[in-house]
Motif scaffolding. Structure first.
Motif, PDB file in Angstrom:
ATOM      1  N   VAL A 112     -31.627  22.539 -19.220  1.00 22.15           N
ATOM      2  CA  VAL A 112     -31.603  23.963 -19.580  1.00 22.15           C
ATOM      3  C   VAL A 112     -31.860  24.055 -21.083  1.00 22.15           C
ATOM      4  CG1 VAL A 112     -30.295  26.119 -19.571  1.00 22.15           C
ATOM      5  CG2 VAL A 112     -29.908  24.422 -17.768  1.00 22.15           C
ATOM      6  N   PRO A 113     -32.920  24.775 -21.495  1.00 17.36           N
ATOM      7  CA  PRO A 113     -33.279  24.804 -22.916  1.00 17.36           C
ATOM      8  C   PRO A 113     -32.207  25.447 -23.796  1.00 17.36           C
ATOM      9  CG  PRO A 113     -35.086  25.653 -21.567  1.00 17.36           C
ATOM     10  CD  PRO A 113     -33.885  25.536 -20.672  1.00 17.36           C
ATOM     11  N   ASN A 114     -32.122  24.943 -25.007  1.00 17.86           N
ATOM     12  CA  ASN A 114     -31.202  25.437 -26.030  1.00 17.86           C
ATOM     13  C   ASN A 114     -31.836  26.657 -26.705  1.00 17.86           C
ATOM     14  OD1 ASN A 114     -29.828  25.781 -28.498  1.00 17.86           O
ATOM     15  ND2 ASN A 114     -29.320  23.598 -28.601  1.00 17.86           N
ATOM     16  N   LYS A 115     -31.207  27.803 -26.519  1.00 22.32           N
ATOM     17  CA  LYS A 115     -31.772  29.056 -27.031  1.00 22.32           C
ATOM     18  C   LYS A 115     -31.921  29.033 -28.558  1.00 22.32           C
ATOM     19  CE  LYS A 115     -30.975  34.034 -26.957  1.00 22.32           C
ATOM     20  NZ  LYS A 115     -29.953  35.066 -26.832  1.00 22.32           N
ATOM     21  N   PRO A 130     -41.763  21.487 -13.918  1.00 20.97           N
ATOM     22  CA  PRO A 130     -41.275  22.377 -12.853  1.00 20.97           C
ATOM     23  C   PRO A 130     -39.771  22.636 -12.937  1.00 20.97           C
ATOM     24  CG  PRO A 130     -41.839  20.218 -11.965  1.00 20.97           C
ATOM     25  CD  PRO A 130     -42.223  20.193 -13.407  1.00 20.97           C
ATOM     26  N   ASP A 131     -39.048  21.829 -13.723  1.00 23.28           N
ATOM     27  CA  ASP A 131     -37.600  22.033 -13.863  1.00 23.28           C
ATOM     28  C   ASP A 131     -37.263  23.199 -14.786  1.00 23.28           C
ATOM     29  OD1 ASP A 131     -37.015  19.936 -12.234  1.00 23.28           O
ATOM     30  OD2 ASP A 131     -36.598  18.511 -13.842  1.00 23.28           O
ATOM     31  N   LEU A 132     -38.250  23.666 -15.541  1.00 23.41           N
ATOM     32  CA  LEU A 132     -37.964  24.671 -16.567  1.00 23.41           C
ATOM     33  C   LEU A 132     -38.718  25.965 -16.303  1.00 23.41           C
ATOM     34  CD1 LEU A 132     -38.186  22.170 -19.525  1.00 23.41           C
ATOM     35  CD2 LEU A 132     -36.112  23.389 -18.844  1.00 23.41           C
ATOM     36  N   MET A 133     -38.012  27.061 -16.457  1.00 25.82           N
ATOM     37  CA  MET A 133     -38.621  28.377 -16.235  1.00 25.82           C
ATOM     38  C   MET A 133     -39.498  28.739 -17.433  1.00 25.82           C
ATOM     39  SD  MET A 133     -37.742  29.495 -13.381  1.00 25.82           S
ATOM     40  CE  MET A 133     -37.050  28.263 -12.299  1.00 25.82           C
ATOM     41  N   PRO A 134     -40.557  29.507 -17.204  1.00 22.51           N
ATOM     42  CA  PRO A 134     -41.408  29.920 -18.327  1.00 22.51           C
ATOM     43  C   PRO A 134     -40.640  30.804 -19.311  1.00 22.51           C
ATOM     44  CG  PRO A 134     -42.059  31.027 -16.293  1.00 22.51           C
ATOM     45  CD  PRO A 134     -41.032  30.016 -15.916  1.00 22.51           C
ATOM     46  N   MET A 135     -41.168  30.887 -20.516  1.00 22.37           N
ATOM     47  CA  MET A 135     -40.524  31.701 -21.550  1.00 22.37           C
ATOM     48  C   MET A 135     -41.432  32.886 -21.864  1.00 22.37           C
ATOM     49  SD  MET A 135     -39.150  28.722 -24.110  1.00 22.37           S
ATOM     50  CE  MET A 135     -40.686  27.824 -24.274  1.00 22.37           C
ATOM     51  N   HIS A 136     -40.805  34.028 -22.111  1.00 24.83           N
ATOM     52  CA  HIS A 136     -41.557  35.206 -22.537  1.00 24.83           C
ATOM     53  C   HIS A 136     -40.871  35.764 -23.780  1.00 24.83           C
ATOM     54  CE1 HIS A 136     -44.012  38.785 -22.350  1.00 24.83           C
ATOM     55  NE2 HIS A 136     -42.922  39.487 -22.576  1.00 24.83           N
ATOM     56  N   ARG A 191     -26.080  19.839 -23.225  1.00 21.87           N
ATOM     57  CA  ARG A 191     -25.177  20.297 -24.276  1.00 21.87           C
ATOM     58  C   ARG A 191     -24.439  19.150 -24.953  1.00 21.87           C
ATOM     59  NH1 ARG A 191     -27.983  23.661 -22.814  1.00 21.87           N
ATOM     60  NH2 ARG A 191     -29.007  22.721 -24.580  1.00 21.87           N
ATOM     61  N   ARG A 237     -51.262  12.720 -19.033  1.00 22.08           N
ATOM     62  CA  ARG A 237     -51.185  13.572 -17.824  1.00 22.08           C
ATOM     63  C   ARG A 237     -50.158  14.712 -17.983  1.00 22.08           C
ATOM     64  NH1 ARG A 237     -49.022   8.996 -15.061  1.00 22.08           N
ATOM     65  NH2 ARG A 237     -48.798   8.385 -17.231  1.00 22.08           N
ATOM     66  N   ASN A 262     -37.006  32.838 -19.268  1.00 20.32           N
ATOM     67  CA  ASN A 262     -35.986  32.780 -20.325  1.00 20.32           C
ATOM     68  C   ASN A 262     -34.604  32.365 -19.805  1.00 20.32           C
ATOM     69  OD1 ASN A 262     -38.129  33.711 -21.718  1.00 20.32           O
ATOM     70  ND2 ASN A 262     -37.255  35.686 -22.314  1.00 20.32           N
ATOM     71  N   PRO A 305     -25.826  13.073 -17.854  1.00 20.12           N
ATOM     72  CA  PRO A 305     -26.869  12.809 -16.845  1.00 20.12           C
ATOM     73  C   PRO A 305     -28.246  13.365 -17.222  1.00 20.12           C
ATOM     74  CG  PRO A 305     -24.830  13.427 -15.762  1.00 20.12           C
ATOM     75  CD  PRO A 305     -24.602  13.605 -17.240  1.00 20.12           C
ATOM     76  N   VAL A 327     -20.846  20.262 -25.457  1.00 20.15           N
ATOM     77  CA  VAL A 327     -19.862  19.945 -24.419  1.00 20.15           C
ATOM     78  C   VAL A 327     -19.900  18.424 -24.260  1.00 20.15           C
ATOM     79  CG1 VAL A 327     -19.355  20.164 -21.943  1.00 20.15           C
ATOM     80  CG2 VAL A 327     -20.243  22.130 -23.204  1.00 20.15           C
ATOM     81  N   HIS A 371     -44.812  29.047 -12.722  1.00 23.77           N
ATOM     82  CA  HIS A 371     -43.709  28.651 -11.852  1.00 23.77           C
ATOM     83  C   HIS A 371     -43.702  29.524 -10.596  1.00 23.77           C
ATOM     84  CE1 HIS A 371     -39.831  27.007 -10.767  1.00 23.77           C
ATOM     85  NE2 HIS A 371     -39.987  26.155 -11.771  1.00 23.77           N
ATOM     86  N   TRP A 384     -31.953  30.200 -20.529  1.00 18.41           N
ATOM     87  CA  TRP A 384     -31.556  29.410 -21.689  1.00 18.41           C
ATOM     88  C   TRP A 384     -30.034  29.260 -21.725  1.00 18.41           C
ATOM     89  CZ3 TRP A 384     -34.779  33.335 -24.970  1.00 18.41           C
ATOM     90  CH2 TRP A 384     -36.151  33.059 -24.806  1.00 18.41           C
ATOM     91  N   ALA A 385     -29.590  28.303 -22.544  1.00 17.27           N
ATOM     92  CA  ALA A 385     -28.141  28.124 -22.728  1.00 17.27           C
ATOM     93  C   ALA A 385     -27.795  28.298 -24.197  1.00 17.27           C
ATOM     94  CB  ALA A 385     -27.730  26.731 -22.266  1.00 17.27           C
ATOM     95  N   LEU A 394     -29.752  11.154 -20.054  1.00 19.62           N
ATOM     96  CA  LEU A 394     -29.918   9.790 -19.539  1.00 19.62           C
ATOM     97  C   LEU A 394     -31.049   9.731 -18.522  1.00 19.62           C
ATOM     98  CD1 LEU A 394     -26.190   8.751 -18.934  1.00 19.62           C
ATOM     99  CD2 LEU A 394     -27.730   7.776 -20.640  1.00 19.62           C
TER     100      LEU A 394
END
Lengths: 487, 96
Positions: free
Chosen positions: A51-54, A280-286, A25, A275, B60, A40, B68, B54, B62-63, A43
Motif C-alpha cells: 500500500v503506497p505511502n501517501k 497489478p497489486d497497486l491501484m492507479p493514482m489520480h 509501514r 519487462r 488513490n 512480509p 508500525v 486496472h 494510500w496509507a 521481504l
C-alpha cells in the motif's frame, strides 16, 4: 586533435524523509541491527500486498513542482523485473514512461560564471523503492540486510539532449539539486550515508557533430567532488579512446576514489530487459487540482529566490546572500533577526563572521540536530546587539567582546553591557583627558610625529582605546588625539 | 504473431528457468496459443474506450506515513535457506 564537446545526462536518486517505507509501514532509519525493520511486504513474502505511502507521493510532487515539472493527472506504478539478492520480490516497484511519472518536463536554473544562470531541463521525477544492502562476509558468502528494502526513493533524470556540458556544471547541478531537496525537507542530502546518489552519463562527440557519442554510466560516486572528478576523467578517457581510433562502449563504470580513475563494472546479463508492466497489486493514482495546490502551498521560498531577494531587498552582496541562503535554518535565523529589528547588513556581518566561527568551534548550531547542540544566541540577541552599536551605546570592538560573552552565557547584550560597564564613552571632556595622558606618557612618539612621521597617530589612538578599556568612542578618540597634537 | 524458439529460450533465461530443448518446444506452442488469444482480443473494436491500468475501478488507495513494527528478526529469517549474524546468506556477489 579535433575539438570534442562533452554532454552529461544525470540520474539522481534521493531517499525520501518519511517515517515509514514506501509500500509497507516498517520504520525508516539509518543503521541499526540488520533485518530489524522488515515485514512480509518488504521481504517479498507471497501474498503480501503493498500500500503506497501517501506522504512519499506528496514529497515527490512537492519536488516536481519546485523543479517546474508538469504533474501527471494519472500515474501508475510499474514492476521492473530483474533478479538480484538485494531485491527480494524479483522486481522493483518503479514508474515507467514519459508522462506517467508524478512529475515530468521540468527544469532547474544553476549559477554559472559571471553571475549568469543556465537552465538544466529535467525529463522526469518519479517514485520507486530502494533495494536492500549486500555485504561481503569474511570467509565467503554475502549477507543481505533488508532494512533499506522498500525505503521510498525518488529518481530525478535530466532531459535528452543533455544541457550539462562540463564537469563544473555536473557538480553545480548536483549541489543545487541537493540544496533544493534539503530546503524542501524531502531528503537529508547525505551522500556519505547513501541517502542521495548521483549517476552521471558522460559522452563526447567531435565539435560540429550532430549525433551524440556513446555514453558510459558512472556509479559509486560518494560526493559531488567525485562527480566532477569522474566526469572529467571519463571525458579525457573517451577522447583518448576516440583519438586512437578506438570505440567507446556503453558500459557501467565504477569510480575509484583512491586512484581517481573509473573502471569497468561487471554488468549483469541482459540488464536492460526489465519487462516493465503496471503493478497489478497497486491501484492507479489520480491527482486533482486540489491535491496539487495543497502540495504547492507547502513549498515556500526556494533558495535561488531568497538569494535574489536578499540582494534586492536588503542590499546584500551576491556572496553574502549566497552564504546566508546556503542552508535553510541559517536563512531563517537571519530573517528572524531582521524581523526582530536588526539592520540586515549588520546582522549578516555578525552571522557570517563571529557567529559562524563560534558555532563551528563549539560544534553548535542554530537548530539542534545531528548531534549539534542549540546555540544560546537567538535572533533577539543579534537584533539587540546591532541596535546597541547603531545607537552608539557601544562600539564595534566592544560588540565583539559582548558577542563572545552572550554566546557563552546566553545573556542579553544590554544586560552584559550594563553589568560590565562597557558603555561607550562619548563624553569629549573624558576623551580629551585620556588623549592628554597618552601624549604625556609617550614623548618619544610625539617627537617622531613632530619630525613628520604622521602615521604614529594610529598608535596613539590605540593607546587611548586601551586606556579606556575599549570603551572610548573611536571617532572621538581619533579627534582628541589630533587635537592634542595641535592639528 | 508468434514467438520463436530463441525468444522462448530468452524468456526462460530471464525467469531463471533451466529447461531442456523438448520442454522449450512444448512451451513455445503453449505461449503461441496464449498469444493467439490476445490476437482474438485485439480484433475487438475498442474505439472510444480509455485504456484502464486496472480492472477494479478504484484509485488513490494510500496509507498514512505512520510506522508500525513488522516482524521479529527470528521470524523474518525463519524461512531463509541460510542466515548468519542476522543476515540472509547468499552466494558471494562480486560487484566489481
Amino acid at each position: 586533435m579535433a575539438n570534442y564537446v562533452l554532454s552529461v545526462g544525470m540520474e539522481v536518486h534521493a531517499e525520501l524523509l518519511t517515517e515509514s517505507k514506501m509500500f509497507c509501514r516498517c520504520q525508516v532509519a539509518f543503521g541499526g541491527e540488520p533485518n530489524s525493520r522488515v515485514c512480509p511486504v518488504c521481504l517479498g513474502l507471497p501474498g503480501a500486498l503493498p500500500v503506497p505511502n501517501k506522504h512519499a507521493i506528496e514529497l515527490v510532487m512537492k519536488t516536481a513542482l519546485a523543479l517546474n515539472c508538469t504533474i501527471a493527472r494519472d500515474s501508475v506504478f510499474h514492476r521492473k523485473n530483474y533478479f538480484y539478492p538485494d531485491l527480494p520480490k524479483g522486481y522493483q516497484i518503479s514508474q515507467y514512461g514519459e508522462t506517467n511519472p508524478i512529475g515530468y518536463h521540468g527544469w532547474i536554473d544553476i549559477p554559472t560564471e559571471g553571475g549568469k544562470t543556465k537552465r538544466i531541463k529535467i525529463a522526469r521525477v518519479h517514485l520507486e523503492e530502494d533495494t536492500g544492502k549486500l555485504m561481503h562476509l569474511p570467509g565467503g558468502g554475502s549477507g543481505v540486510d533488508l532494512n533499506r528494502a522498500g525505503v521510498p526513493l525518488m529518481e530525478i533524470v535530466t532531459a535528452f539532449p543533455p544541457d550539462i556540458e562540463s564537469p563544473e556544471e555536473a557538480k553545480e547541478y548536483g549541489e543545487r539539486l541537493r540544496q533544493l531537496l534539503v530546503y524542501l525537507g524531502v531528503c537529508d542530502g547525505k551522500m556519505e550515508e547513501g541517502s542521495m546518489r548521483a549517476e552521471p552519463n558522460p559522452s563526447v562527440r567531435p565539435e560540429g557533430s550532430e549525433t551524440y557519442g556513446v555514453k558510459t554510466e558512472l556509479k559509486n560516486l560518494g560526493s559531488f567532488r567525485s562527480v566532477f572528478g569522474g566526469v572529467e576523467f571519463e571525458r579525457n578517457r573517451q577522447i583518448a579512446v576516440l583519438e586512437e581510433g578506438g570505440e567507446v562502449y556503453q558500459e557501467t563504470r565504477g569510480w575509484n576514489e583512491d586512484t581517481q580513475a573509473s573502471y569497468v563494472m561487471r554488468v549483469k546479463e541482459s540488464e536492460n530487459d526489465y519487462r516493465y508492466f503496471p503493478c497489478p497489486d497497486l491501484m492507479p493514482m489520480h491527482f486533482d487540482d486540489a491535491m496539487i495546490e495543497r502540495v504547492r502551498a507547502t513549498i515556500g521560498e526556494l533558495p535561488i529566490a531568497k538569494w535574489q531577494r536578499y540582494q534586492s531587498e536588503f542590499g546584500l552582496s551576491e556572496y553574502d546572500a549566497g552564504v546566508l541562503t546556503a542552508e535553510r535554518p541559517w536563512a531563517e535565523f537571519f530573517e528572524a533577526c531582521v524581523r526582530e529589528g536588526a539592520d540586515p547588513k549588520a546582522a549578516c556581518n555578525w552571522m557570517n563572521s563571529d557567529f559562524a566561527r563560534l558555532l563551528n568551534e563549539t560544534g553548535q548550531s542554530v537548530v539542534a540536530h545531528e548531534g549539534r547542540t542549540l546555540s544560546r544566541v537567538t535572533p533577539k540577541h543579534i537584533a539587540e546587539l546591532t541596535t546597541l552599536i547603531a545607537n552608539g551605546t557601544i562600539n564595534g570592538k566592544i560588540g565583539k567582546q559582548v558577542f563572545g560573552d552572550m554566546f557563552e552565557s546566553g545573556h542579553m547584550p544590554k544586560a552584559i553591557v550594563e553589568a560590565a560597564g562597557l558603555t561607550q564613552v562619548s563624553d569629549t571632556g573624558q576623551v580629551d583627558t585620556w588623549a592628554a595622558e597618552v601624549c604625556a606618557e609617550n614623548p618619544d612618539v610625539i617627537e617622531k610625529y613632530r619630525n613628520g612621521q604622521t602615521n604614529v597617530i594610529g598608535f596613539l589612538v590605540g593607546q587611548l582605546m586601551k586606556k579606556s578599556q575599549g570603551r572610548a568612542n573611536p571617532q572621538l578618540a581619533q579627534e582628541a588625539i589630533r587635537k592634542a597634537l595641535g592639528e | 504473431m508468434s514467438i520463436s524458439l530463441d525468444e522462448v529460450r530468452h524468456v526462460a533465461k530471464l525467469a531463471r528457468l533451466e529447461m531442456g530443448e523438448a520442454d522449450l518446444v512444448a512451451l513455445q506452442s503453449e505461449l503461441n496459443a496464449l498469444l493467439g488469444h490476445f490476437q482474438d482480443i485485439n480484433a475487438i473494436d475498442v474505439t472510444g474506450c480509455q485504456p484502464k491500468p486496472h480492472a477494479v475501478p478504484r484509485q488513490n488507495v494510500w496509507a498514512d506515513d505512520e510506522p508500525v513494527f513488522g516482524l521479529p528478526r527470528e521470524a523474518a529469517l525463519q524461512n531463509a535457506a541460510a542466515a548468519k549474524a542476522g543476515l540472509f546468506l547468499v552466494p558471494t556477489i562480486i560487484e566489481d
